[in-house]
Design an enzyme around this catalytic site. Structure first.
Site, mmCIF file in Angstrom:
data_model
loop_
_atom_site.group_PDB
_atom_site.id
_atom_site.type_symbol
_atom_site.label_atom_id
_atom_site.label_comp_id
_atom_site.label_asym_id
_atom_site.label_seq_id
_atom_site.Cartn_x
_atom_site.Cartn_y
_atom_site.Cartn_z
ATOM 1 N N CYS A 159 14.021 9.947 7.485
ATOM 2 C CA CYS A 159 13.849 9.697 8.921
ATOM 3 C C CYS A 159 15.159 9.864 9.676
ATOM 4 O O CYS A 159 15.167 10.283 10.818
ATOM 5 C CB CYS A 159 13.257 8.308 9.129
ATOM 6 S SG CYS A 159 14.133 7.026 8.224
ATOM 7 N N GLU A 200 8.551 1.145 11.693
ATOM 8 C CA GLU A 200 9.729 2.001 11.446
ATOM 9 C C GLU A 200 9.218 3.430 11.427
ATOM 10 O O GLU A 200 8.540 3.840 10.480
ATOM 11 C CB GLU A 200 10.358 1.662 10.083
ATOM 12 C CG GLU A 200 10.893 0.251 9.965
ATOM 13 C CD GLU A 200 12.184 0.028 10.737
ATOM 14 O OE1 GLU A 200 12.644 0.930 11.453
ATOM 15 O OE2 GLU A 200 12.720 -1.087 10.629
ATOM 16 N N LYS A 218 0.853 -1.195 0.000
ATOM 17 C CA LYS A 218 0.000 0.000 0.000
ATOM 18 C C LYS A 218 0.888 1.244 0.000
ATOM 19 O O LYS A 218 1.503 1.604 1.007
ATOM 20 C CB LYS A 218 -0.906 0.042 1.228
ATOM 21 C CG LYS A 218 -1.958 1.137 1.062
ATOM 22 C CD LYS A 218 -2.448 1.721 2.356
ATOM 23 C CE LYS A 218 -1.646 2.860 2.886
ATOM 24 N NZ LYS A 218 -1.580 4.065 2.040
ATOM 25 N N GLU A 254 10.511 16.826 14.985
ATOM 26 C CA GLU A 254 11.113 16.374 13.723
ATOM 27 C C GLU A 254 10.595 17.302 12.623
ATOM 28 O O GLU A 254 9.406 17.264 12.299
ATOM 29 C CB GLU A 254 10.668 14.932 13.420
ATOM 30 C CG GLU A 254 11.223 14.414 12.108
ATOM 31 C CD GLU A 254 10.639 13.056 11.685
ATOM 32 O OE1 GLU A 254 9.439 12.823 11.894
ATOM 33 O OE2 GLU A 254 11.403 12.251 11.123
HETATM 34 P P1 NAD Z 1 2.382 8.692 7.585
HETATM 35 O O1 NAD Z 1 2.410 8.044 8.906
HETATM 36 O O2 NAD Z 1 1.497 9.857 7.375
HETATM 37 O O3 NAD Z 1 2.001 7.652 6.425
HETATM 38 C C1 NAD Z 1 2.726 6.457 6.212
HETATM 39 C C2 NAD Z 1 1.827 5.471 5.508
HETATM 40 O O4 NAD Z 1 0.766 5.094 6.383
HETATM 41 C C3 NAD Z 1 1.141 5.989 4.249
HETATM 42 O O5 NAD Z 1 1.069 4.945 3.307
HETATM 43 C C4 NAD Z 1 -0.247 6.347 4.751
HETATM 44 O O6 NAD Z 1 -1.226 6.349 3.735
HETATM 45 C C5 NAD Z 1 -0.490 5.237 5.741
HETATM 46 N N1 NAD Z 1 -1.484 5.522 6.775
HETATM 47 C C6 NAD Z 1 -1.946 6.720 7.189
HETATM 48 N N2 NAD Z 1 -2.837 6.553 8.203
HETATM 49 C C7 NAD Z 1 -2.934 5.212 8.415
HETATM 50 C C8 NAD Z 1 -3.663 4.408 9.340
HETATM 51 N N3 NAD Z 1 -4.475 4.945 10.258
HETATM 52 N N4 NAD Z 1 -3.512 3.073 9.289
HETATM 53 C C9 NAD Z 1 -2.671 2.506 8.393
HETATM 54 N N5 NAD Z 1 -1.953 3.207 7.489
HETATM 55 C C10 NAD Z 1 -2.079 4.553 7.503
HETATM 56 O O7 NAD Z 1 3.912 9.048 7.291
HETATM 57 P P2 NAD Z 1 4.509 9.872 6.070
HETATM 58 O O8 NAD Z 1 4.144 11.313 6.304
HETATM 59 O O9 NAD Z 1 4.156 9.212 4.795
HETATM 60 O O10 NAD Z 1 6.076 9.670 6.283
HETATM 61 C C11 NAD Z 1 6.863 10.534 7.035
HETATM 62 C C12 NAD Z 1 7.200 9.948 8.391
HETATM 63 O O11 NAD Z 1 7.732 8.642 8.230
HETATM 64 C C13 NAD Z 1 8.280 10.732 9.123
HETATM 65 O O12 NAD Z 1 7.963 10.838 10.501
HETATM 66 C C14 NAD Z 1 9.533 9.877 8.948
HETATM 67 O O13 NAD Z 1 10.512 10.074 9.936
HETATM 68 C C15 NAD Z 1 8.937 8.510 8.972
HETATM 69 N N6 NAD Z 1 9.827 7.553 8.295
HETATM 70 C C16 NAD Z 1 10.435 6.600 9.029
HETATM 71 C C17 NAD Z 1 11.312 5.716 8.426
HETATM 72 C C18 NAD Z 1 11.984 4.640 9.205
HETATM 73 O O14 NAD Z 1 12.451 3.690 8.596
HETATM 74 N N7 NAD Z 1 12.060 4.709 10.522
HETATM 75 C C19 NAD Z 1 11.556 5.798 7.049
HETATM 76 C C20 NAD Z 1 10.914 6.786 6.322
HETATM 77 C C21 NAD Z 1 10.035 7.660 6.955
#
Ligand code: NAD
Length: 476
Positions: free
Chosen positions: A281, A247, A174, A378
């Site tokens: 991240c 993650e 997804k 962040e």
């Molecule tokens: P997000 O949490 O908004 O979305 C991530 C994914 O989750 C998307 O596919 C989104 O559609 C989905 N999603 C949203 N709400 C959901 C729910 N209730 N249930 C299930 N899925 C849902 O994050 P983002 O804005 O896309 O990414 C940025 C964040 O991700 C930053 O905080 C960054 O630090 C973190 N990040 C972490 C890593 C890591 O490996 N630790 C890597 C990349 C990004």
């Protein structure tokens, strides 16, 4: 030879078929705000079909040999490599990152597939006597869901797909609604290498993620994204006790000691603070510089970072592309307001001008208070707080003070001193004289609220397996 894929039209992939939905949606190119092509808007019905196909596929795929899975994955890696240029352009269109950074992400994706599919999943003899043998082995879990964020849509999707299917699971990808394009095409490409239902992809809006985490037919969720969403994912998965790997976000400190070669360190620190417009991240997000070199270091950092070219990712030599989406742009604007409200000193940049795309010039804040939002939150935008330190114990405490613990680094010529500091840092990855180094054979994950479990490396792969202990008694 480049593979034949049509990059103008996008479908879900269910049971190895291109599948349309009655409604569609699109995201925009963050450099121009122009619409990208339409993509499917999946419903519960589409998810149910994909889960059914994944469950059916699991019966067969879980019984295939590692050699068979490795061969399919290596063929897939070759095909991704052969069409890497087209995927890199698509990635820049949807994500905004400069083409060179997109090409690097594609290169990592194909090479990581090859490394991960080279692992041996162990079968441990725990005890062997005349009468019995105790064996620990690893079995696939079932249907995995790969929930992917918008900052690294290619590498993170490929990492999850590879670990899931190599361990013998089927997987449903997804993508983020902001970046569905590469993931849909990567899974379309996967249909040429895997049996129906093994690798599938559904694009949707904000309702699709919760449908997935609630679905009783899914056994494991690998989620990469924000801390807030990670908590929601875990709450939802608890209802059916799905296996969960999280993650999540970070706010990484880097500690610069007084003995560093400033000229050698500045380019590394500068790049590792602003790569991908700081939307990684594990970028350096809090830079602690020893007070005895602070003024010189800060000036040289400003001089280096101001050479970064900001612009559309397709332009030559651009290093800082747009931030990825309007939500992120508005969040950054809100944070930048605190430069005025908290009376912070921006020694580079400091304001955000409206333009055709979501562009933000790199900004450096000179020694803000430790409790200011720019230090505590962040940013996920190109704004870096540089802070002074003098006492080793104190800087370690400040580095460890937050609820996050994804990465951290120490920079010093004195490796004993660096190791001593590194040993006290509370994060999933700790680097000495670098930051944001990753490798497919090195486990990666967060401490504290930066995550749960790890991905990559053998430990990450085993998170896509159940542990099974077999007690083989030799006499009935
Ligand atoms: P997000 O949490 O908004 O979305 C991530 C994914 O989750 C998307 O596919 C989104 O559609 C989905 N999603 C949203 N709400 C959901 C729910 N209730 N249930 C299930 N899925 C849902 O994050 P983002 O804005 O896309 O990414 C940025 C964040 O991700 C930053 O905080 C960054 O630090 C973190 N990040 C972490 C890593 C890591 O490996 N630790 C890597 C990349 C990004």
């Amino acid at each position: 030879m480049a593979v034949n894929l049509d990059f103008t039209i996008y479908h879900n992939i269910i049971n190895n078929e291109l599948s349309s939905t009655s409604s569609t949606r699109h995201s925009i190119n963050p450099a121009t705000q122009k619409p990208n092509p339409e993509v499917p808007l999946s419903t519960q019905h589409d998810l149910d079909r994909a889960v059914k196909a994944a469950r059916d596929a699991f019966d067969h795929w879980s019984k295939t040999s590692f050699a068979e899975r490795r061969a399919a994955l290596n063929g897939y890696a070759d095909a991704i490599e052969a069409s890497a240029d087209n995927f890199a352009k698509l990635l820049t269109m949807e994500q905004g990152k400069p083409l060179a950074q997109s090409a690097t992400e594609l290169g990592m994706a194909s090479s990581w597939i090859r490394v991960i599919s080279g692992f041996e999943i162990p079968r441990n003899i725990i005890d062997e006597t005349e009468n019995r043998t105790i064996i620990q082995r690893y079995t696939p879990i079932g249907v995995a869901a790969a929930i992917v964020p918008w900052n690294f849509p290619v590498l993170l999707a490929i990492g999850k797909i590879t670990q899931a299917v190599y361990a013998g699971n089927s997987v449903i990808v997804k993508p983020s609604p902001f970046t569905p394009y590469c993931d849909l095409k990567l899974v379309e490409l996967a249909t040429r290498f895997f049996p129906p239902g093994v690798v599938q992809c559904l694009s949707g809006d904000d309702s699709l993620g919760p449908m997935i985490t609630e679905h009783p037919g899914i056994d494991k969720v690998s989620f990469t994204g924000s801390i807030l969403t990670g908590k929601r994912v875990m709450t939802s998965c608890a209802k059916t006790l799905k296996r969960v790997t999280l993650e999540l976000g970070g706010n990484d400190p880097a500690i610069i000691c007084d003995d560093v070669d400033i000229d050698a360190v500045i380019p590394k620190v500068g790049i590792l603070s602003y790569l991908c417009s700081a939307q990684i991240c594990m970028m350096i997000k809090r830079l602690y510089v020893h007070e005895s070199i602070y003024d010189t270091f800060l000036q040289k950092l400003v001089d280096f970072v101001k050479t970064f070219k900001v612009g559309e990712g397709t332009e030559a030599d651009v290093f800082v592309g747009p931030v990825q989406n309007k939500m992120q742009f508005e969040k950054a604007k809100d944070l930048f307001q605190t430069i005025t409200t908290d009376k912070l000193k921006a020694v580079l940049g400091g304001d955000i001008q409206d333009s055709a795309g979501y562009f933000i010039h790199p900004t450096i804040i000179d020694n803000p208070p430790e409790d200011s939002r720019v230090v505590q939150e962040e940013p996920f935008a190109p704004i870096l707080p540089v802070l002074k330190w003098s006492d080793e114990k104190d800087v370690i405490e400040r580095a460890n003070a937050l609820d996050t613990g994804l990465g951290s680094s120490v920079w010093s010529k004195d490796l004993d001193r660096a190791q001593r500091i590194a040993d006290q840092l509370q994060s999933g990855s700790v680097w000495v004289n670098s930051h944001f180094e990753v490798a497919p054979n090195a486990p990666f994950g967060g401490h504290k609220q930066s995550g749960m479990g790890v991905e990559w490396g053998l430990t990450g792969l085993l998170a896509y397996c159940n542990s099974q202990t077999q007690w083989l008694n030799k006499s009935p």
